[in-house]
Design a protein around this motif. Structure first.
Motif, PDB file in Angstrom:
ATOM      1  N   UNK A 187      12.308   0.165  -0.817  1.00 35.19           N
ATOM      2  CA  UNK A 187      13.749   0.067  -0.616  1.00 35.19           C
ATOM      3  C   UNK A 187      14.046  -0.877   0.544  1.00 35.19           C
ATOM      4  N   UNK A 188      14.967  -1.838   0.334  1.00 33.94           N
ATOM      5  CA  UNK A 188      15.634  -2.158  -0.922  1.00 33.94           C
ATOM      6  C   UNK A 188      14.668  -2.791  -1.918  1.00 33.94           C
ATOM      7  N   UNK A 189      15.079  -2.824  -3.165  1.00 34.73           N
ATOM      8  CA  UNK A 189      14.164  -3.265  -4.229  1.00 34.73           C
ATOM      9  C   UNK A 189      13.745  -4.719  -4.055  1.00 34.73           C
ATOM     10  N   UNK A 190      14.603  -5.554  -3.402  1.00 33.19           N
ATOM     11  CA  UNK A 190      14.248  -6.959  -3.262  1.00 33.19           C
ATOM     12  C   UNK A 190      13.356  -7.244  -2.058  1.00 33.19           C
ATOM     13  N   UNK A 191      12.766  -6.190  -1.457  1.00 34.80           N
ATOM     14  CA  UNK A 191      11.607  -6.405  -0.588  1.00 34.80           C
ATOM     15  C   UNK A 191      10.457  -6.966  -1.430  1.00 34.80           C
ATOM     16  N   UNK A 192      10.433  -6.591  -2.724  1.00 33.33           N
ATOM     17  CA  UNK A 192       9.432  -7.017  -3.708  1.00 33.33           C
ATOM     18  C   UNK A 192       8.063  -6.396  -3.444  1.00 33.33           C
ATOM     19  N   UNK A 193       7.515  -6.549  -2.239  1.00 37.88           N
ATOM     20  CA  UNK A 193       6.169  -6.082  -1.945  1.00 37.88           C
ATOM     21  C   UNK A 193       5.151  -7.197  -2.100  1.00 37.88           C
ATOM     22  N   UNK A 194       3.980  -7.020  -1.464  1.00 39.47           N
ATOM     23  CA  UNK A 194       2.929  -8.034  -1.570  1.00 39.47           C
ATOM     24  C   UNK A 194       1.602  -7.422  -1.135  1.00 39.47           C
ATOM     25  N   UNK A 195       0.507  -8.087  -1.484  1.00 36.50           N
ATOM     26  CA  UNK A 195      -0.825  -7.669  -1.062  1.00 36.50           C
ATOM     27  C   UNK A 195      -1.083  -8.149   0.355  1.00 36.50           C
ATOM     28  N   UNK A 196      -1.700  -7.304   1.171  1.00 36.04           N
ATOM     29  CA  UNK A 196      -2.202  -7.716   2.478  1.00 36.04           C
ATOM     30  C   UNK A 196      -3.712  -7.921   2.417  1.00 36.04           C
ATOM     31  N   UNK A 197      -4.422  -6.989   1.777  1.00 38.56           N
ATOM     32  CA  UNK A 197      -5.856  -7.130   1.525  1.00 38.56           C
ATOM     33  C   UNK A 197      -6.087  -6.872   0.041  1.00 38.56           C
ATOM     34  N   UNK A 198      -7.350  -6.866  -0.368  1.00 39.30           N
ATOM     35  CA  UNK A 198      -7.644  -6.668  -1.791  1.00 39.30           C
ATOM     36  C   UNK A 198      -7.222  -5.294  -2.284  1.00 39.30           C
ATOM     37  N   UNK A 199      -7.140  -4.301  -1.387  1.00 42.33           N
ATOM     38  CA  UNK A 199      -6.839  -2.933  -1.823  1.00 42.33           C
ATOM     39  C   UNK A 199      -5.666  -2.310  -1.069  1.00 42.33           C
ATOM     40  N   UNK A 200      -4.918  -3.094  -0.309  1.00 41.82           N
ATOM     41  CA  UNK A 200      -3.757  -2.540   0.400  1.00 41.82           C
ATOM     42  C   UNK A 200      -2.558  -3.460   0.231  1.00 41.82           C
ATOM     43  N   UNK A 201      -1.391  -2.849   0.096  1.00 37.85           N
ATOM     44  CA  UNK A 201      -0.169  -3.593  -0.180  1.00 37.85           C
ATOM     45  C   UNK A 201       0.936  -3.163   0.765  1.00 37.85           C
ATOM     46  N   UNK A 202       1.927  -4.038   0.921  1.00 34.54           N
ATOM     47  CA  UNK A 202       3.045  -3.794   1.832  1.00 34.54           C
ATOM     48  C   UNK A 202       4.291  -3.437   1.028  1.00 34.54           C
ATOM     49  N   UNK A 203       4.962  -2.363   1.433  1.00 35.63           N
ATOM     50  CA  UNK A 203       6.236  -1.957   0.832  1.00 35.63           C
ATOM     51  C   UNK A 203       7.259  -1.783   1.952  1.00 35.63           C
ATOM     52  N   UNK A 204       8.503  -1.511   1.574  1.00 32.45           N
ATOM     53  CA  UNK A 204       9.551  -1.358   2.566  1.00 32.45           C
ATOM     54  C   UNK A 204      10.349  -0.095   2.370  1.00 32.45           C
ATOM     55  N   UNK A 205      11.019   0.325   3.427  1.00 33.37           N
ATOM     56  CA  UNK A 205      11.977   1.420   3.357  1.00 33.37           C
ATOM     57  C   UNK A 205      13.133   1.084   4.283  1.00 33.37           C
TER      58      UNK A 205
END
Length: 567
Positions: A187-205
């Motif tokens: 949240x919000x949805x247009x943070x989109x998200x992305x990979x930081x490492x091969x097995x960890x990802x970034x999200x938002x709130x």
């Protein structure tokens, strides 16, 4: 030639005649005799043809990797992916985003039909798998990204909900079994998200603090959340950043600093002194660093609040409700903001890049935050411990102000250059109300920033256009290859520019808005475009098309395709 095979025209006269011809005519004339053939390959002749045909500024030098003007002319004409070779119609609604695997063997597409489709990138593209996200209460899919070893796919989407709902979710899909491994709120949805490492990802709130004040929390999530122990972290807070004037963090991406030393194929052009200073360094390298703690002391904050309230009560300060809320939030944050980490030269560091703002909800700034090696893992205290750090906001390291509405960002393959699609505000415009940003231009500026030197390095690329107003503006994804940069547009075309010469090389037609473009990471002569017309189009260079169609893998001579493929 006379009867003794002696040339009747000196080379200098043939050269002057050839200068008045176009490229195709020069190549055709070169077939007449050996003398004309030699003159038709003259370097000075093709330098003149190059600048005249492509309308490149004369002060722009030849590409550093080019060996001759003739070959450079041929590269820009023959190796740009501008020939439509396949149209994919498997989506039933607007196609919003495309992403390639790092190997180039597969790509993924997201659409308003609420599916994520994974494709095999063969000579003839074929559908490999389609994941329907409607059972998870998604409204549509909007973004995807392959992890570094192409074993996992991050897919981002929007939840079903009220018209003004801003919630989204990230799903992680295995590319071996196509199983859904985990889901993360976003949240919000247009943070989109992305990979930081091969097995960890970034999200938002997003957490609301006031009517126009909030804070964004960026989380690091483990892609595999089938933990064996309650003491094993699957999520860890990365940063907590204050938002003023209805702004929020959106569109996160990661730049890998270890790749900055790749060969520099982008040369500065023009007088850098005439470019506006858009990048502000907020790091702690200044001489005033020692005074910083006193600015954040609780006593200093209370003094500032008391001074402001006295001014309001005495009638000396006339503030609107929004301005008052923003000023109070700024003063309170002074005592609760953690300063940036010292800038280091560690090649293991990465930059977190995102759109943000300080004047209005319209994204008009780019925030840059350094991610240190110890922050790139979810290992550490389990959730519920270390809560004392929640008292702090995190300060940004750098801010880029583009004075316009940002509608797209993309990194060069070496992660050094950041390309930004922006629709400019009118010169001298002032934001009086954060809920009423200035009008935005129809013409899109494609700006370029060097993340190694933190400065703008190219004049804006222009050609593409957009028409939606501020409150309806949407993201238009762009992509960058070794030599080219491409972008979608609302004028029913995709566009390709040369990164070095700053010229538009091709317009790629669709029947509706072009939302996303992507080059194959292994073959920049292949480009995909996605559109609101519910199609994905594959484009290849004229050279590649000839090679694939020829009975033998040998291109036709340069002059023949030039004469028959004039654009």
């Amino acid at each position: 030639m006379d009867e003794g095979s002696t040339s009747l025209l000196p080379d200098s006269l043939v050269y002057q005649i050839f200068l008045s011809l176009g490229p195709a005519d020069v190549l055709a004339a070169g077939l007449v005799c050996r003398q004309w053939q030699a003159v038709s390959r003259d370097e000075f002749l093709w330098k003149e043809q190059f600048y005249r045909y492509y309308q490149v500024a004369r002060d722009v030098p030849r590409h550093p990797a080019a060996t001759s003007w003739y070959e450079e002319f041929q590269r820009l004409y023959d190796m740009v992916p501008c020939v439509e070779v396949q149209t994919l119609k498997e989506h039933t609604d607007q196609v919003l985003h495309l992403s390639f695997s790092h190997s180039g063997y597969q790509f993924a597409s997201c659409s308003k039909d609420c599916t994520v489709k994974i494709w095999n990138n063969d000579l003839t593209i074929s559908l490999l798998h389609s994941a329907d996200m409607r059972p998870y209460n998604w409204s549509y899919t909007q973004f995807s990204q392959f992890n570094q070893d192409d074993s996992l796919l991050l897919a981002s989407g929007v939840f079903l909900g009220p018209h003004n709902s801003s919630s989204g979710e990230i799903a992680v899909i295995s590319l071996d079994s196509f199983a859904l491994l985990s889901r993360v709120r976003n949240k919000p949805y247009d943070v989109f998200g992305c990979w930081l490492t091969e097995t960890s990802l970034i999200s938002g709130n997003l957490h609301r603090i006031g009517d126009i004040t909030s804070c964004s929390v960026l989380w690091l999530n483990n892609a595999f959340q089938d933990v064996e122990s309650e003491n094993v972290n699957v999520v860890k807070r990365l940063f907590k950043i204050q938002n003023l004037n209805a702004s929020t963090i959106r569109t996160v991406m990661v730049a890998d600093c270890s790749r900055f030393d790749s060969p520099d194929l982008l040369l500065d052009a023009g007088d850098q002194a005439t470019l506006p200073c858009r990048v502000f360094d907020l790091g702690g390298d200044s001489e005033d660093e020692e005074a910083e703690p006193s600015l954040r002391a609780p006593g200093r904050v209370k003094e500032g609040l008391r001074h402001m309230m006295d001014g309001i009560l005495d009638g000396h300060a006339q503030l609107s409700d929004c301005a008052l809320e923003t000023r109070v939030a700024e003063l309170l944050a002074q005592g609760r903001t953690k300063p940036p980490e010292p800038n280091t030269a560690d090649a293991r560091n990465k930059y977190l890049i995102f759109t943000t703002g300080c004047l209005t909800y319209s994204p008009h700034q780019i925030g840059i935050k350094q991610i240190l090696p110890h922050q790139m893992t979810t290992a550490g205290p389990v959730l519920g411990e270390g809560r004392g750090s929640d008292a702090f906001f995190d300060a940004l390291d750098h801010v880029i102000d583009v004075h316009g509405h940002i509608i797209g960002m993309g990194l060069s393959p070496d992660n050094r250059y950041l390309y930004v699609n922006s629709r400019a505000w009118p010169p001298g415009s002032v934001v009086a109300d954060p809920m009423q940003p200035p009008p935005i231009a129809e013409e899109i500026d494609l700006l370029v920033f060097d993340l190694k030197t933190m400065r703008e390095v190219k004049r804006a690329l222009r050609a593409h256009r957009a028409y939606t107003p501020n409150d309806e503006c949407f993201f238009i994804f762009l992509d960058v290859s070794r030599d080219f940069v491409a972008s979608g547009a609302e004028d029913r075309h995709g566009y390709i520019w040369d990164r070095h010469y700053n010229i538009c090389l091709a317009k790629l037609r669709h029947e509706d808005v072009v939302n996303s473009v992507v080059f194959s990471p292994q073959e920049q002569e292949l480009l995909l475009t996605a559109s609101d017309d519910a199609t994905i189009k594959a484009w290849r260079s004229p050279r590649t098309v000839r090679v694939l169609q020829a009975p033998r893998p040998r291109p036709r001579p340069f002059f023949s395709w030039f004469a028959s493929h004039r654009r």
